[in-house]
Design a protein around this motif. Structure first.
Motif, mmCIF file in Angstrom:
data_model
loop_
_atom_site.group_PDB
_atom_site.id
_atom_site.type_symbol
_atom_site.label_atom_id
_atom_site.label_comp_id
_atom_site.label_asym_id
_atom_site.label_seq_id
_atom_site.Cartn_x
_atom_site.Cartn_y
_atom_site.Cartn_z
ATOM 1 N N GLN A 119 12.426 -29.686 9.470
ATOM 2 C CA GLN A 119 11.824 -28.981 8.330
ATOM 3 C C GLN A 119 10.747 -27.986 8.757
ATOM 4 O O GLN A 119 10.252 -27.216 7.932
ATOM 5 C CB GLN A 119 11.241 -29.994 7.344
ATOM 6 C CG GLN A 119 10.015 -30.731 7.860
ATOM 7 C CD GLN A 119 9.367 -31.603 6.812
ATOM 8 O OE1 GLN A 119 9.617 -31.458 5.620
ATOM 9 N NE2 GLN A 119 8.513 -32.525 7.248
ATOM 10 N N LEU A 120 10.410 -27.981 10.046
ATOM 11 C CA LEU A 120 9.396 -27.064 10.569
ATOM 12 C C LEU A 120 10.008 -25.893 11.322
ATOM 13 O O LEU A 120 9.272 -25.069 11.881
ATOM 14 C CB LEU A 120 8.446 -27.822 11.508
ATOM 15 C CG LEU A 120 7.708 -29.018 10.914
ATOM 16 C CD1 LEU A 120 6.865 -29.700 11.978
ATOM 17 C CD2 LEU A 120 6.842 -28.604 9.730
ATOM 18 N N MET A 121 11.326 -25.779 11.324
ATOM 19 C CA MET A 121 11.980 -24.766 12.144
ATOM 20 C C MET A 121 12.013 -23.396 11.494
ATOM 21 O O MET A 121 12.287 -23.263 10.296
ATOM 22 C CB MET A 121 13.432 -25.180 12.441
ATOM 23 C CG MET A 121 13.584 -26.136 13.589
ATOM 24 S SD MET A 121 15.321 -26.258 14.088
ATOM 25 C CE MET A 121 15.609 -24.562 14.650
ATOM 26 N N PHE A 166 2.744 -25.327 10.783
ATOM 27 C CA PHE A 166 3.380 -25.562 12.082
ATOM 28 C C PHE A 166 4.850 -25.171 11.998
ATOM 29 O O PHE A 166 5.556 -25.570 11.069
ATOM 30 C CB PHE A 166 3.276 -27.042 12.470
ATOM 31 C CG PHE A 166 3.614 -27.327 13.913
ATOM 32 C CD1 PHE A 166 2.626 -27.619 14.825
ATOM 33 C CD2 PHE A 166 4.928 -27.307 14.352
ATOM 34 C CE1 PHE A 166 2.933 -27.883 16.156
ATOM 35 C CE2 PHE A 166 5.252 -27.563 15.671
ATOM 36 C CZ PHE A 166 4.249 -27.859 16.581
ATOM 37 N N ARG A 167 5.299 -24.403 13.001
ATOM 38 C CA ARG A 167 6.710 -24.019 13.054
ATOM 39 C C ARG A 167 7.218 -24.101 14.495
ATOM 40 O O ARG A 167 6.459 -23.975 15.457
ATOM 41 C CB ARG A 167 6.906 -22.573 12.555
ATOM 42 C CG ARG A 167 6.426 -22.301 11.139
ATOM 43 C CD ARG A 167 7.372 -22.808 10.081
ATOM 44 N NE ARG A 167 6.864 -22.499 8.746
ATOM 45 C CZ ARG A 167 7.099 -21.357 8.100
ATOM 46 N NH1 ARG A 167 7.834 -20.403 8.669
ATOM 47 N NH2 ARG A 167 6.606 -21.147 6.903
ATOM 48 N N PHE A 168 8.518 -24.288 14.601
ATOM 49 C CA PHE A 168 9.238 -24.101 15.856
ATOM 50 C C PHE A 168 10.139 -22.888 15.702
ATOM 51 O O PHE A 168 10.995 -22.864 14.808
ATOM 52 C CB PHE A 168 10.109 -25.315 16.184
ATOM 53 C CG PHE A 168 9.357 -26.558 16.536
ATOM 54 C CD1 PHE A 168 8.716 -26.672 17.759
ATOM 55 C CD2 PHE A 168 9.296 -27.626 15.652
ATOM 56 C CE1 PHE A 168 8.018 -27.825 18.099
ATOM 57 C CE2 PHE A 168 8.608 -28.777 15.979
ATOM 58 C CZ PHE A 168 7.966 -28.886 17.204
ATOM 59 N N GLY A 169 9.964 -21.883 16.544
ATOM 60 C CA GLY A 169 10.890 -20.758 16.579
ATOM 61 C C GLY A 169 12.002 -21.087 17.542
ATOM 62 O O GLY A 169 11.769 -21.173 18.753
ATOM 63 N N ALA A 170 13.208 -21.311 17.042
ATOM 64 C CA ALA A 170 14.271 -21.832 17.906
ATOM 65 C C ALA A 170 15.631 -21.558 17.303
ATOM 66 O O ALA A 170 15.770 -21.348 16.099
ATOM 67 C CB ALA A 170 14.089 -23.341 18.110
ATOM 68 N N SER A 171 16.643 -21.580 18.164
ATOM 69 C CA SER A 171 18.032 -21.569 17.698
ATOM 70 C C SER A 171 18.746 -22.820 18.193
ATOM 71 O O SER A 171 19.354 -23.551 17.421
ATOM 72 C CB SER A 171 18.753 -20.304 18.182
ATOM 73 O OG SER A 171 18.697 -20.188 19.589
ATOM 74 N N ARG A 172 18.632 -23.126 19.487
ATOM 75 C CA ARG A 172 19.326 -24.273 20.065
ATOM 76 C C ARG A 172 18.782 -25.602 19.554
ATOM 77 O O ARG A 172 19.497 -26.614 19.528
ATOM 78 C CB ARG A 172 19.218 -24.221 21.585
ATOM 79 C CG ARG A 172 19.952 -23.047 22.229
ATOM 80 C CD ARG A 172 19.613 -22.909 23.692
ATOM 81 N NE ARG A 172 18.242 -22.461 23.880
ATOM 82 C CZ ARG A 172 17.594 -22.490 25.037
ATOM 83 N NH1 ARG A 172 18.189 -22.969 26.110
ATOM 84 N NH2 ARG A 172 16.354 -22.048 25.121
#
Length: 271
Positions: free
Chosen positions: A30-32, A243-249
């Motif tokens: 939920q943080l992505m 808070f976030r995660f910047g990601a694809s994988r």
């Protein structure tokens, strides 16, 4: 990056608390900011990618795409609650303040909800914080009420004190988030850089969030960043607004740990 002893001890202790579990995977999902910033992207591929943002295990916080593809993402995600982020002054941070402001306004006009702006990296590495402030002030004014996530390109910094100064400068210029990386340089996010950036937030900038981007690809890695945030800012602090995660994988790995297979994979762009 050499941390001061107190912060190094905090990082060591937080690592011992990290537990990659189904609960941590659910939390991280939920943080992505599900990210596709590939040279090969098209409107069709971005629309298909954006559909992955809504999963049987819940929705990600946002998708992040180039501004020309914001309408394609919007066409898929309207009504889902998933926000749309885009990048400006990307990836090198070479634009003038006026150009950054114009690019920001155009992205918002196209339908973006959030702006991820690269600092003038060359100036920052040289310690020219006035140039950093000029770019960020122009971007912040153009953002209006839209969140401004400031990309520090932390992997290029070997001096923790300089990264701390840059983080403080970004906060003073109105950053809503401090973000590690563009994902376009060899070193993306690191726990050491995250410790510096989160410590600046903990030292009086509690309205500022944090985004780890560039290389976070597993539940285990995500749990380490969340444990660090919990240690420095408290277990109730990290949520989609902070808070976030910047990601694809990462999405694929989280879904697998949640028993949802691997259906969330996407193209890799350093994220």
């Amino acid at each position: 990056m050499q941390l001061d002893p107190a912060l190094a001890e905090i990082l060591k202790n937080s690592a011992a608390l990290a537990r990659p579990t189904a609960a941590s995977a659910q939390r991280a999902l939920q943080l992505m900011d599900l990210t596709s910033l590939n040279d090969s992207d098209t409107a069709e591929s971005v629309a298909a990618f954006s559909r992955k943002a809504t999963t049987p295990a819940g929705n990600v916080a946002a998708v992040c795409v180039y501004s020309r593809f914001v309408p394609a993402a919007r066409s898929v995600l309207d009504g889902t609650g998933v926000r749309i982020a885009t990048v400006v002054n990307f990836p090198g941070g070479f634009s003038t303040p006026d150009d950054v402001a114009a690019e920001t306004r155009a992205a918002l006009d196209a339908g973006a909800d959030e702006i991820d702006v690269v600092v003038p990296v060359k100036a920052a590495l040289a310690g020219d914080m006035a140039a950093v402030t000029d770019v960020l002030t122009a971007c912040k004014e153009a953002c209006g009420t839209a969140p401004m996530k400031v990309i520090l390109e932390s992997g290029l910094f070997t001096d923790a004190a300089l990264l701390k100064k840059l983080s403080q400068t970004a906060c003073a210029a109105g950053a809503d988030f401090l973000k590690t990386s563009t994902g376009k340089v060899p070193q993306g996010a690191s726990l050491e850089a995250a410790a510096v950036m989160l410590s600046v937030i903990a030292d009086g900038n509690l309205g500022v969030g944090f985004k780890a981007s560039g290389g976070v690809a597993s539940n285990e890695q995500a749990a380490q960043y969340l444990a660090l945030a919990d240690t420095l800012l408290g277990p109730a602090w990290a949520g989609p607004a902070t808070f976030r995660f910047g990601a694809s994988r990462l999405l694929n790995a989280l879904l697998a740990d949640l028993g949802q297979g691997g259906g969330g994979s996407g193209p890799s762009s350093g994220y």
